[in-house]
Design an enzyme around this catalytic site. Sequence first.
Site, PDB file in Angstrom:
ATOM      1  N   TYR A 236      24.505 -57.558  29.162  1.00 27.24           N
ATOM      2  CA  TYR A 236      24.655 -58.912  29.691  1.00 27.24           C
ATOM      3  C   TYR A 236      24.345 -59.952  28.612  1.00 27.24           C
ATOM      4  O   TYR A 236      25.097 -60.922  28.434  1.00 27.24           O
ATOM      5  CB  TYR A 236      23.739 -59.128  30.885  1.00 27.24           C
ATOM      6  CG  TYR A 236      23.778 -60.551  31.389  1.00 27.24           C
ATOM      7  CD1 TYR A 236      24.833 -60.999  32.181  1.00 27.24           C
ATOM      8  CD2 TYR A 236      22.793 -61.473  31.030  1.00 27.24           C
ATOM      9  CE1 TYR A 236      24.909 -62.310  32.614  1.00 27.24           C
ATOM     10  CE2 TYR A 236      22.853 -62.785  31.451  1.00 27.24           C
ATOM     11  CZ  TYR A 236      23.913 -63.195  32.247  1.00 27.24           C
ATOM     12  OH  TYR A 236      23.976 -64.505  32.655  1.00 27.24           O
TER      13      TYR A 236
ATOM     14  N   ALA B 284      20.326 -67.641  30.788  1.00 27.38           N
ATOM     15  CA  ALA B 284      20.095 -67.154  32.148  1.00 27.38           C
ATOM     16  C   ALA B 284      19.341 -65.828  32.162  1.00 27.38           C
ATOM     17  O   ALA B 284      19.321 -65.086  31.176  1.00 27.38           O
ATOM     18  CB  ALA B 284      21.428 -66.994  32.868  1.00 27.38           C
TER      19      ALA B 284
ATOM     20  N   THR C 142      26.018 -79.105  31.454  1.00 28.54           N
ATOM     21  CA  THR C 142      27.045 -78.302  30.794  1.00 28.54           C
ATOM     22  C   THR C 142      28.422 -78.853  31.121  1.00 28.54           C
ATOM     23  O   THR C 142      28.691 -79.236  32.259  1.00 28.54           O
ATOM     24  CB  THR C 142      26.952 -76.831  31.204  1.00 28.54           C
ATOM     25  OG1 THR C 142      27.855 -76.071  30.413  1.00 28.54           O
ATOM     26  CG2 THR C 142      27.265 -76.633  32.670  1.00 28.54           C
TER      27      THR C 142
ATOM     28  N   SER D 128      28.364 -77.004  21.285  1.00 24.18           N
ATOM     29  CA  SER D 128      28.160 -75.630  21.746  1.00 24.18           C
ATOM     30  C   SER D 128      29.462 -75.043  22.249  1.00 24.18           C
ATOM     31  O   SER D 128      30.291 -75.750  22.830  1.00 24.18           O
ATOM     32  CB  SER D 128      27.110 -75.618  22.875  1.00 24.18           C
ATOM     33  OG  SER D 128      26.981 -74.329  23.449  1.00 24.18           O
TER      34      SER D 128
ATOM     35  N   HIS E 134      29.013 -72.085  24.021  1.00 29.44           N
ATOM     36  CA  HIS E 134      28.399 -71.163  24.982  1.00 29.44           C
ATOM     37  C   HIS E 134      28.282 -69.746  24.410  1.00 29.44           C
ATOM     38  O   HIS E 134      28.381 -68.755  25.139  1.00 29.44           O
ATOM     39  CB  HIS E 134      29.193 -71.143  26.286  1.00 29.44           C
ATOM     40  CG  HIS E 134      28.347 -71.391  27.498  1.00 29.44           C
ATOM     41  ND1 HIS E 134      28.181 -72.639  28.058  1.00 29.44           N
ATOM     42  CD2 HIS E 134      27.593 -70.560  28.251  1.00 29.44           C
ATOM     43  CE1 HIS E 134      27.381 -72.555  29.097  1.00 29.44           C
ATOM     44  NE2 HIS E 134      27.004 -71.306  29.234  1.00 29.44           N
TER      45      HIS E 134
ATOM     46  N   ARG F 160      30.918 -67.127  25.235  1.00 26.38           N
ATOM     47  CA  ARG F 160      30.969 -66.477  26.540  1.00 26.38           C
ATOM     48  C   ARG F 160      31.982 -67.114  27.491  1.00 26.38           C
ATOM     49  O   ARG F 160      32.374 -66.498  28.482  1.00 26.38           O
ATOM     50  CB  ARG F 160      29.580 -66.510  27.196  1.00 26.38           C
ATOM     51  CG  ARG F 160      28.534 -65.715  26.452  1.00 26.38           C
ATOM     52  CD  ARG F 160      27.146 -65.955  27.027  1.00 26.38           C
ATOM     53  NE  ARG F 160      26.943 -65.303  28.291  1.00 26.38           N
ATOM     54  CZ  ARG F 160      26.473 -64.064  28.456  1.00 26.38           C
ATOM     55  NH1 ARG F 160      26.174 -63.344  27.388  1.00 26.38           N
ATOM     56  NH2 ARG F 160      26.291 -63.545  29.649  1.00 26.38           N
TER      57      ARG F 160
ATOM     58  N   ARG G 110      20.651 -67.745  12.892  1.00 20.32           N
ATOM     59  CA  ARG G 110      19.861 -66.520  12.770  1.00 20.32           C
ATOM     60  C   ARG G 110      18.814 -66.583  11.665  1.00 20.32           C
ATOM     61  O   ARG G 110      17.982 -65.673  11.560  1.00 20.32           O
ATOM     62  CB  ARG G 110      20.789 -65.319  12.508  1.00 20.32           C
ATOM     63  CG  ARG G 110      21.784 -65.029  13.628  1.00 20.32           C
ATOM     64  CD  ARG G 110      21.094 -64.557  14.891  1.00 20.32           C
ATOM     65  NE  ARG G 110      22.047 -64.184  15.929  1.00 20.32           N
ATOM     66  CZ  ARG G 110      22.506 -65.025  16.865  1.00 20.32           C
ATOM     67  NH1 ARG G 110      22.079 -66.288  16.876  1.00 20.32           N
ATOM     68  NH2 ARG G 110      23.369 -64.611  17.778  1.00 20.32           N
TER      69      ARG G 110
ATOM     70  N   GLY H 220      19.676 -69.241  21.399  1.00 18.36           N
ATOM     71  CA  GLY H 220      19.837 -68.595  22.689  1.00 18.36           C
ATOM     72  C   GLY H 220      19.448 -67.132  22.641  1.00 18.36           C
ATOM     73  O   GLY H 220      18.348 -66.757  23.028  1.00 18.36           O
TER      74      GLY H 220
END
Length: 374
Positions: A27, A81, A158, A253, A255, A258, A290, A309
């Site tokens: 996920y 999430a 968002t 962004s 996301h 995704r 990173r 994230g």
Amino acid sequence: MSTAALTSIADVEKSARTKLPDYAWAYFSRPVDGQTCQDNLEAYRRYRLIPRNLRDASIRDTSVTVLGTRLDIPVAIGPTALHRFAHPEAELATAKGAAAINTGMVLGSWANHSLEEVAEAAFSGIRWFYMLFYKDRRHMKRQLDRAEHAGYTAIFLTVDQPFFPFSIDKRPPPGSYPVPLRFPNIFDVEPPHTVGSTEYRACLTAVVKEPATWEDVEWVRDNTRLPVVLKGVLSAEDARMAVERGVNGILVSNHGGREQDGVPATIDVLPDIVRAVGGKAEVYVDGGVRTGTDVLKALALGARCVFIGRPTLWGLAHNGAEGVQQVLQILTDELSLAMARTGCAKIADIQPSLVVHQSYYGIPAVRAVQMSKY
């Protein structure tokens, strides 16, 4: 892998992979093979730093002001999430990790803990709330008021999720999950159905507004005293329209790849967004960060702050609140070292001339970006 052995975000990711169950790893990682997800990472490698030498950067100050609040580092935790998949304390641990470093955390609507519970767990923390758009504006107003009363100091909206379900993943969702889940920041009263079931998803579809429009953004702006940030902007024209409507911040962004595959890497469109905003709103970026060097590149290209994230979730899986703190500390240490090597004693010293794109060495990668926002 012991905690002491972790010296990079890659190390934390490896540790998280050994600790997360397969369903959680899948996920958090998806779409791992997507073009945009990969390009977010690869794009940072296409930019090179041009150090400035013979400057005294023996003491570095990594602090920055975001939405009127001082952060010790220009790295904050973006909304993600289902932290419960990573750790039993879920968002409570994430908030504690962020507070320990004195940086901000955006609590997602898909959190397992309520606004109030997270505020109580990390009372001294810097908290912002990521709110969905709902069909019932009375419900939206209650959410806005709850956030303000609980000490959250900004609202994130968002704009890149026009339809539910919010994912490009084509696999059917499971009928249930092996850990207890609830979403107290979406529903006033939790539906009497198992999370993940068809009935539960129908309840979500019934309350979430799809698609949201500029008129919804204006309504939020007019119904809260808190600053409003739009997350998911990739278009310079959208950024200009947001500023015209009094938005206080833009989070560049995609996301994490995704929502829509094939869109640009966020670092590549950041300079255009910065120019379009023209200093009338703060600009942030997420996706693909990173290393501390990545952070410095984003700041040089005009971001006031970066958001992370997946690294947050890896830290959470690795060691709860301490793991989140460790992720932030790794990025802080790497940023400080990168600042020293580029002759920057403070964030305001990080200028566009420090960065060039690999395709045209010797030419600044950003044209006329104004850094006066610091």
